[in-house]
Design a protein around this motif. Structure first.
Motif, PDB file in Angstrom:
ATOM      1  N   SER A 257       0.812  -1.219   0.000  1.00 48.94           N
ATOM      2  CA  SER A 257       0.000   0.000   0.000  1.00 48.94           C
ATOM      3  C   SER A 257       0.841   1.263   0.000  1.00 48.94           C
ATOM      4  N   GLY A 258       2.147   1.111  -0.107  1.00 52.88           N
ATOM      5  CA  GLY A 258       3.040   2.265  -0.082  1.00 52.88           C
ATOM      6  C   GLY A 258       3.316   2.803  -1.480  1.00 52.88           C
ATOM      7  N   ILE A 259       4.436   3.474  -1.619  1.00 50.26           N
ATOM      8  CA  ILE A 259       4.858   4.087  -2.886  1.00 50.26           C
ATOM      9  C   ILE A 259       5.974   3.239  -3.482  1.00 50.26           C
ATOM     10  N   ALA A 260       5.834   2.856  -4.747  1.00 50.69           N
ATOM     11  CA  ALA A 260       6.866   2.056  -5.411  1.00 50.69           C
ATOM     12  C   ALA A 260       8.162   2.856  -5.492  1.00 50.69           C
ATOM     13  N   VAL A 261       9.270   2.217  -5.116  1.00 51.45           N
ATOM     14  CA  VAL A 261      10.578   2.877  -5.164  1.00 51.45           C
ATOM     15  C   VAL A 261      11.575   2.132  -6.041  1.00 51.45           C
ATOM     16  N   GLY A 262      11.194   0.957  -6.540  1.00 55.98           N
ATOM     17  CA  GLY A 262      12.098   0.212  -7.397  1.00 55.98           C
ATOM     18  C   GLY A 262      11.586  -1.174  -7.731  1.00 55.98           C
ATOM     19  N   THR A 263      12.425  -1.920  -8.476  1.00 54.16           N
ATOM     20  CA  THR A 263      12.120  -3.273  -8.916  1.00 54.16           C
ATOM     21  C   THR A 263      13.287  -4.182  -8.564  1.00 54.16           C
ATOM     22  N   VAL A 264      12.980  -5.373  -8.070  1.00 57.67           N
ATOM     23  CA  VAL A 264      14.017  -6.340  -7.712  1.00 57.67           C
ATOM     24  C   VAL A 264      14.640  -6.907  -8.984  1.00 57.67           C
ATOM     25  N   VAL A 265      15.961  -6.806  -9.082  1.00 56.73           N
ATOM     26  CA  VAL A 265      16.713  -7.402 -10.189  1.00 56.73           C
ATOM     27  C   VAL A 265      17.172  -8.798  -9.786  1.00 56.73           C
ATOM     28  N   THR A 266      17.714  -8.909  -8.580  1.00 63.57           N
ATOM     29  CA  THR A 266      18.107 -10.198  -8.009  1.00 63.57           C
ATOM     30  C   THR A 266      17.606 -10.232  -6.574  1.00 63.57           C
ATOM     31  N   GLY A 267      16.820 -11.238  -6.243  1.00 63.60           N
ATOM     32  CA  GLY A 267      16.186 -11.327  -4.943  1.00 63.60           C
ATOM     33  C   GLY A 267      17.130 -11.698  -3.814  1.00 63.60           C
ATOM     34  N   ALA A 268      16.579 -11.692  -2.604  1.00 64.91           N
ATOM     35  CA  ALA A 268      17.330 -12.037  -1.400  1.00 64.91           C
ATOM     36  C   ALA A 268      16.351 -12.412  -0.300  1.00 64.91           C
ATOM     37  N   THR A 269      16.865 -13.102   0.700  1.00 58.40           N
ATOM     38  CA  THR A 269      16.061 -13.396   1.873  1.00 58.40           C
ATOM     39  C   THR A 269      16.131 -12.205   2.828  1.00 58.40           C
ATOM     40  N   SER A 270      15.188 -12.142   3.721  1.00 56.24           N
ATOM     41  CA  SER A 270      15.101 -11.036   4.677  1.00 56.24           C
ATOM     42  C   SER A 270      16.425 -10.847   5.417  1.00 56.24           C
ATOM     43  N   GLY A 271      16.871  -9.594   5.500  1.00 55.73           N
ATOM     44  CA  GLY A 271      18.105  -9.252   6.188  1.00 55.73           C
ATOM     45  C   GLY A 271      19.332  -9.251   5.309  1.00 55.73           C
ATOM     46  N   ASN A 272      19.178  -9.689   4.071  1.00 54.67           N
ATOM     47  CA  ASN A 272      20.294  -9.745   3.138  1.00 54.67           C
ATOM     48  C   ASN A 272      20.103  -8.724   2.007  1.00 54.67           C
ATOM     49  N   PRO A 273      21.178  -8.383   1.291  1.00 49.17           N
ATOM     50  CA  PRO A 273      21.057  -7.387   0.232  1.00 49.17           C
ATOM     51  C   PRO A 273      20.421  -7.946  -1.047  1.00 49.17           C
ATOM     52  N   ALA A 274      19.406  -7.251  -1.528  1.00 48.55           N
ATOM     53  CA  ALA A 274      18.784  -7.559  -2.820  1.00 48.55           C
ATOM     54  C   ALA A 274      19.246  -6.494  -3.802  1.00 48.55           C
ATOM     55  N   GLN A 275      19.383  -6.861  -5.059  1.00 49.72           N
ATOM     56  CA  GLN A 275      19.723  -5.868  -6.082  1.00 49.72           C
ATOM     57  C   GLN A 275      18.424  -5.209  -6.541  1.00 49.72           C
ATOM     58  N   ILE A 276      18.361  -3.880  -6.343  1.00 49.19           N
ATOM     59  CA  ILE A 276      17.144  -3.113  -6.651  1.00 49.19           C
ATOM     60  C   ILE A 276      17.451  -2.079  -7.722  1.00 49.19           C
ATOM     61  N   ALA A 277      16.629  -2.046  -8.766  1.00 52.31           N
ATOM     62  CA  ALA A 277      16.706  -0.980  -9.772  1.00 52.31           C
ATOM     63  C   ALA A 277      15.812   0.142  -9.265  1.00 52.31           C
ATOM     64  N   LEU A 278      16.413   1.283  -8.941  1.00 46.66           N
ATOM     65  CA  LEU A 278      15.651   2.396  -8.382  1.00 46.66           C
ATOM     66  C   LEU A 278      14.776   3.052  -9.444  1.00 46.66           C
ATOM     67  N   ASP A 279      13.613   3.542  -9.002  1.00 47.08           N
ATOM     68  CA  ASP A 279      12.710   4.301  -9.893  1.00 47.08           C
ATOM     69  C   ASP A 279      13.226   5.704 -10.079  1.00 47.08           C
TER      70      ASP A 279
END
Length: 125
Positions: free
Chosen positions: A103-125
């Motif tokens: 329900s928030g504001i989109a800030v990006g799209t996952v390029v490579t996922g990750a489990t909680s607490g780990n770094p995911a690769q995010i393409a910023l909007d």
């Protein structure tokens, strides 16, 4: 070990922020007050479901300067606040972490996922 956000791809902009609260690298930040006398922008971790200003490039204590990575085109590591998979849209979760868009504001799209607490690769909007 300190968290450091190093872009995977960088056509965007880097700016200097002034941490008004402790900031952890690889997390979304928001503008937290007026610009500082030296011209740097006041930032702190973005609150859940808000529009992020960018991503902290590294850890900074209150009162320290911090690099902020912002702009469409950056693909950067962002700490996942939940399990994320490729191509999911994300919003800001607690403490500036990336969570699945609800329900928030989109800030990006996952390029490579990750489990909680780990770094995911995010393409910023």
């Amino acid at each position: 070990m300190a968290n450091e956000c190093i872009p995977f791809y960088e056509p965007g902009r880097r700016i200097t922020g002034h941490a008004t609260a402790g900031v952890t690298g690889c997390r979304f930040v928001m503008i937290s007050g007026n610009r500082q006398a030296d011209g740097s922008i006041s930032v702190a971790h973005a609150t859940a479901a808000t529009k992020a200003f960018g991503v902290a490039a590294y850890d900074a204590a209150t009162g320290e300067k911090v690099g902020v990575l912002r702009g469409s085109g950056f693909i950067v590591p962002v700490t996942a606040g939940a399990n994320l998979t490729a191509n999911q849209r994300v919003e800001v979760g607690s403490n500036g972490q990336a969570v699945v868009l609800a329900s928030g504001i989109a800030v990006g799209t996952v390029v490579t996922g990750a489990t909680s607490g780990n770094p995911a690769q995010i393409a910023l909007d």
